[in-house]
Write a protein that holds these residues in place. Structure first.
Motif, PDB file in Angstrom:
ATOM      1  N   ARG A  34      49.745  27.455  44.038  1.00 54.69           N
ATOM      2  CA  ARG A  34      48.306  27.668  43.845  1.00 54.69           C
ATOM      3  C   ARG A  34      47.497  27.082  44.991  1.00 54.69           C
ATOM      4  NH1 ARG A  34      45.056  24.839  38.916  1.00 54.69           N
ATOM      5  NH2 ARG A  34      45.868  23.000  40.013  1.00 54.69           N
ATOM      6  N   LEU A  39      45.188  29.995  46.162  1.00 57.00           N
ATOM      7  CA  LEU A  39      44.927  30.931  45.075  1.00 57.00           C
ATOM      8  C   LEU A  39      43.801  30.381  44.197  1.00 57.00           C
ATOM      9  CD1 LEU A  39      48.597  31.799  43.978  1.00 57.00           C
ATOM     10  CD2 LEU A  39      47.220  32.816  45.820  1.00 57.00           C
ATOM     11  N   LYS A  40      43.041  31.272  43.619  1.00 54.48           N
ATOM     12  CA  LYS A  40      41.938  30.897  42.735  1.00 54.48           C
ATOM     13  C   LYS A  40      42.113  31.586  41.377  1.00 54.48           C
ATOM     14  CE  LYS A  40      39.981  28.685  46.156  1.00 54.48           C
ATOM     15  NZ  LYS A  40      40.016  27.199  46.205  1.00 54.48           N
ATOM     16  N   PRO A  41      43.139  31.212  40.629  1.00 59.67           N
ATOM     17  CA  PRO A  41      43.394  31.885  39.349  1.00 59.67           C
ATOM     18  C   PRO A  41      42.316  31.561  38.320  1.00 59.67           C
ATOM     19  CG  PRO A  41      44.812  29.979  39.579  1.00 59.67           C
ATOM     20  CD  PRO A  41      44.100  30.129  40.893  1.00 59.67           C
ATOM     21  N   ARG A  67      48.714  38.344  47.717  1.00 57.24           N
ATOM     22  CA  ARG A  67      47.964  37.187  47.231  1.00 57.24           C
ATOM     23  C   ARG A  67      47.209  37.520  45.955  1.00 57.24           C
ATOM     24  NH1 ARG A  67      44.155  35.201  49.061  1.00 57.24           N
ATOM     25  NH2 ARG A  67      44.420  32.966  48.715  1.00 57.24           N
ATOM     26  N   ASP A  68      46.657  38.721  45.885  1.00 58.93           N
ATOM     27  CA  ASP A  68      45.962  39.143  44.667  1.00 58.93           C
ATOM     28  C   ASP A  68      46.935  39.208  43.488  1.00 58.93           C
ATOM     29  OD1 ASP A  68      43.588  39.338  46.029  1.00 58.93           O
ATOM     30  OD2 ASP A  68      43.655  41.525  46.251  1.00 58.93           O
ATOM     31  N   GLU A  71      47.758  35.635  42.473  1.00 59.86           N
ATOM     32  CA  GLU A  71      46.615  35.021  41.800  1.00 59.86           C
ATOM     33  C   GLU A  71      46.486  35.522  40.359  1.00 59.86           C
ATOM     34  OE1 GLU A  71      43.038  33.814  44.274  1.00 59.86           O
ATOM     35  OE2 GLU A  71      42.276  35.569  43.182  1.00 59.86           O
ATOM     36  N   TRP A  74      49.386  34.063  38.214  1.00 57.90           N
ATOM     37  CA  TRP A  74      49.538  32.600  38.173  1.00 57.90           C
ATOM     38  C   TRP A  74      49.344  32.009  36.769  1.00 57.90           C
ATOM     39  CZ3 TRP A  74      47.745  27.820  37.095  1.00 57.90           C
ATOM     40  CH2 TRP A  74      48.320  26.745  37.769  1.00 57.90           C
TER      41      TRP A  74
END
Length: 214
Positions: A34, A39-41, A67-68, A71, A74
């Motif tokens: 993360r 990452l910004k879950p 990455r999407d 994320e 996650w």
């Protein structure tokens, strides 16, 4: 943390057994991914940031689409890994492991049941193709070992036994701690508590955490 018979003068109940999981590898890997990959879950009850912030990964050829995907996945990977980390270990699985052949489907299945869900199951090893992960992991282990109490009475469970016993009587058998910032406690299943290492190390916050289970 258990004795077979009552011990005169020992305040620890002889039949009380508490497992402390303070280096949960699968959870540490998910937490590292993360932050190292920024990452910004989004989701409910996600843990706070790591105390030791990993180096941001720059060199890997990770596409925006990948990455999407990471994320978005996650939170579900985190919760699955956490649910497994909170389960009590089944020694029968290790016994069965010795009866299986190397490379067999049976052994692979047992290993997966022992290790539980993890990041690599879903996305492979690509997120870890950088030396910074192993460096961060070793640094964390060294820091963890350097802060372990040297006296039995200084262990958090001994220090705050008066708060631990009611939680154990209510069903607590396992405590999982993660090296994240601040005070953070969540119940995991019917028998476990997740908390930050900072929560467990401080008597006031540890007692508050244990009171959420009792």
């Amino acid at each position: 943390m258990r004795s077979s018979e009552p011990m005169p003068g020992n305040p620890w109940p002889h039949d009380m057994s508490i497992t402390i999981e303070d280096r949960p590898n699968s959870l540490l890997e998910v937490l590292w991914v993360r932050e190292a990959h920024e990452l910004k879950p989004h989701g409910d009850d996600l843990p706070p940031v790591l105390l030791d912030t990993p180096v941001t990964i720059q060199g890997l050829a990770v596409t925006a689409k990948t990455r999407d995907e990471w994320e978005a996945a996650w939170p579900s990977i985190w919760h699955a890994a956490l649910a497994h980390a909170g389960q009590d270990n089944d020694p029968r699985l290790f016994d069965q492991l010795h009866t299986t052949a190397d490379g067999s489907i049976e052994r692979a299945d047992l290993l997966h049941r022992i290790v539980g869900p993890n990041w690599r199951d879903t996305f492979g090893d690509g997120a870890f193709d950088d030396d910074s992960h192993s460096i961060w992991s070793q640094r964390g282990m060294d820091a963890h070992l350097s802060t372990l109490p040297t006296r039995l009475e200084d262990q958090p469970e001994r220090r705050d036994l008066a708060a631990l016993i009611p939680a154990w009587r209510a069903g607590l058998t396992k405590i999982v701690s993660i090296p994240c910032a601040g005070e953070f406690t969540r119940r995991v299943g019917e028998n476990a508590l997740l908390m930050t290492s900072a929560t467990r190390e401080n008597s006031d916050s540890y007692r508050r955490a244990l009171s959420t289970f009792a």
